[in-house]
Design an enzyme around this catalytic site. Structure first.
Site, PDB file in Angstrom:
ATOM      1  N   SER A  65       0.748  -1.242  -0.044  1.00  0.00           N
ATOM      2  CA  SER A  65      -0.028  -0.073  -0.104  1.00  0.00           C
ATOM      3  C   SER A  65       0.788   1.307  -0.083  1.00  0.00           C
ATOM      4  CB  SER A  65      -0.957   0.011   1.406  1.00  0.00           C
ATOM      5  OG  SER A  65      -1.908  -0.971   1.158  1.00  0.00           O
TER       6      SER A  65
HETATM    7  N1  SAH Z   1      -1.214  -4.846   3.905  1.00  0.00           N
HETATM    8  C1  SAH Z   1      -0.430  -4.821   2.998  1.00  0.00           C
HETATM    9  C2  SAH Z   1      -1.222  -4.404   1.564  1.00  0.00           C
HETATM   10  C3  SAH Z   1      -1.285  -5.770   0.757  1.00  0.00           C
HETATM   11  S1  SAH Z   1      -2.354  -5.803  -0.594  1.00  0.00           S
HETATM   12  C4  SAH Z   1       0.743  -3.627   3.015  1.00  0.00           C
HETATM   13  O1  SAH Z   1       1.216  -3.702   4.071  1.00  0.00           O
HETATM   14  O2  SAH Z   1       1.329  -3.253   2.105  1.00  0.00           O
HETATM   15  C5  SAH Z   1      -3.722  -6.758  -0.032  1.00  0.00           C
HETATM   16  C6  SAH Z   1      -3.394  -8.065   0.266  1.00  0.00           C
HETATM   17  O3  SAH Z   1      -4.615  -8.594   0.656  1.00  0.00           O
HETATM   18  C7  SAH Z   1      -2.927  -9.145  -1.107  1.00  0.00           C
HETATM   19  O4  SAH Z   1      -1.590  -9.492  -0.530  1.00  0.00           O
HETATM   20  C8  SAH Z   1      -4.002 -10.119  -1.260  1.00  0.00           C
HETATM   21  O5  SAH Z   1      -3.401 -11.382  -1.382  1.00  0.00           O
HETATM   22  C9  SAH Z   1      -4.569  -9.808   0.168  1.00  0.00           C
HETATM   23  N2  SAH Z   1      -6.209 -10.449   0.236  1.00  0.00           N
HETATM   24  C10 SAH Z   1      -7.005 -10.546  -0.662  1.00  0.00           C
HETATM   25  N3  SAH Z   1      -7.967 -11.089  -0.384  1.00  0.00           N
HETATM   26  C11 SAH Z   1      -7.890 -11.694   0.908  1.00  0.00           C
HETATM   27  C12 SAH Z   1      -8.619 -12.388   1.532  1.00  0.00           C
HETATM   28  N4  SAH Z   1      -9.982 -12.868   1.614  1.00  0.00           N
HETATM   29  N5  SAH Z   1      -7.902 -12.928   2.806  1.00  0.00           N
HETATM   30  C13 SAH Z   1      -6.609 -12.693   3.023  1.00  0.00           C
HETATM   31  N6  SAH Z   1      -6.101 -12.103   2.213  1.00  0.00           N
HETATM   32  C14 SAH Z   1      -6.451 -11.401   1.179  1.00  0.00           C
END
Ligand code: SAH
Length: 215
Positions: A65
């Site tokens: 993010s």
């Molecule tokens: N928190 C992260 C953001 C990652 S992007 C950061 O620090 O930058 C969002 C993430 O959500 C992705 O890795 C994706 O695989 C995950 N995601 C999407 N749907 C999900 C679900 N149902 N359960 C767990 N993770 C999920």
């Protein structure tokens, strides 16, 4: 501290100043961002972009993010020391590190195995005691519920009811809602079935998908 560390430290300070100019974030959030080496969380070869205020690609076609988004979600959560926090979407683990740095007890779920493994390694190396799960965030994690805070870092079409059930009374959930672009929603729980929702701007997240991805 070697020359590389000094360079990253200066870039990190610039990022924090930029964030401070954009919004009056809780200074404790900015202090955490000012401590964490974001270059360790981005894909190899993109380290030079780690302190720009933008999202970057990570493994499994996902993203880390944007720092502004991390700051806003964390600010809205109003983290207190020892808060039990559930994160949906660990990704590379950067947001989890920010929460842990602020003293929260973090439980985070990721549906991509590759990212789960990577985040585990990075957070372990940095000495953050974060509990990670490879699973489906739509199910939440009842074993440690209720949570004082819940943060969803992927775009959910609607608020998953199970997550609401796992939010403590007096708790706060920050969740981006929408399919093509999301509305940042803060849901405060005042009692059983007593919630108040406020909106905090538009964002673009990768989608929250059902089930676990393989590998
Ligand atoms: N928190 C992260 C953001 C990652 S992007 C950061 O620090 O930058 C969002 C993430 O959500 C992705 O890795 C994706 O695989 C995950 N995601 C999407 N749907 C999900 C679900 N149902 N359960 C767990 N993770 C999920």
């Amino acid at each position: 501290m070697d020359i590389e560390d000094i360079k990253y430290k200066i870039l990190r300070q610039h990022l924090v100043e930029q964030l401070r100019r954009k919004f009056s974030f809780d200074e404790r959030v900015l202090a955490a961002i000012g401590k964490i080496s974001r270059q360790l969380f981005v894909a190899n070869g993109l380290e030079h972009l780690a302190y720009e205020d933008r999202p970057l690609p990570i493994a499994a076609q996902q993203t880390i993010s944007q720092p502004f988004t991390v700051a806003m979600q964390t600010h809205l959560l109003e983290i207190k020391k020892w808060d039990k926090v559930l994160e949906i979407g660990t990704g590379c683990g950067y947001q989890a590190a920010v929460l842990a740095e602020m003293g929260a007890k973090v439980y985070s779920i990721e549906r991509q195995k590759e990212l789960y493994v990577q985040a585990q390694n990075i957070l372990w190396n940095l000495n953050y005691q974060v509990t990670l799960f490879y699973g489906d965030g739509y199910k939440g994690n009842s074993a440690f519920a209720p949570y004082q805070k819940i943060i969803v870092t992927c775009g959910a079409p609607t608020v998953p009811p199970i997550l609401l059930e796992q939010l403590a009374v007096g708790g706060r959930m920050v969740i981006p809602i929408g399919v093509n672009g999301q509305d940042m929603q803060l849901i405060e729980c005042f009692g059983k079935d007593d919630y108040r929702t406020t909106r905090h701007g538009n964002y673009n997240f990768v989608p929250m998908l059902e089930g676990m991805a393989g590998k």
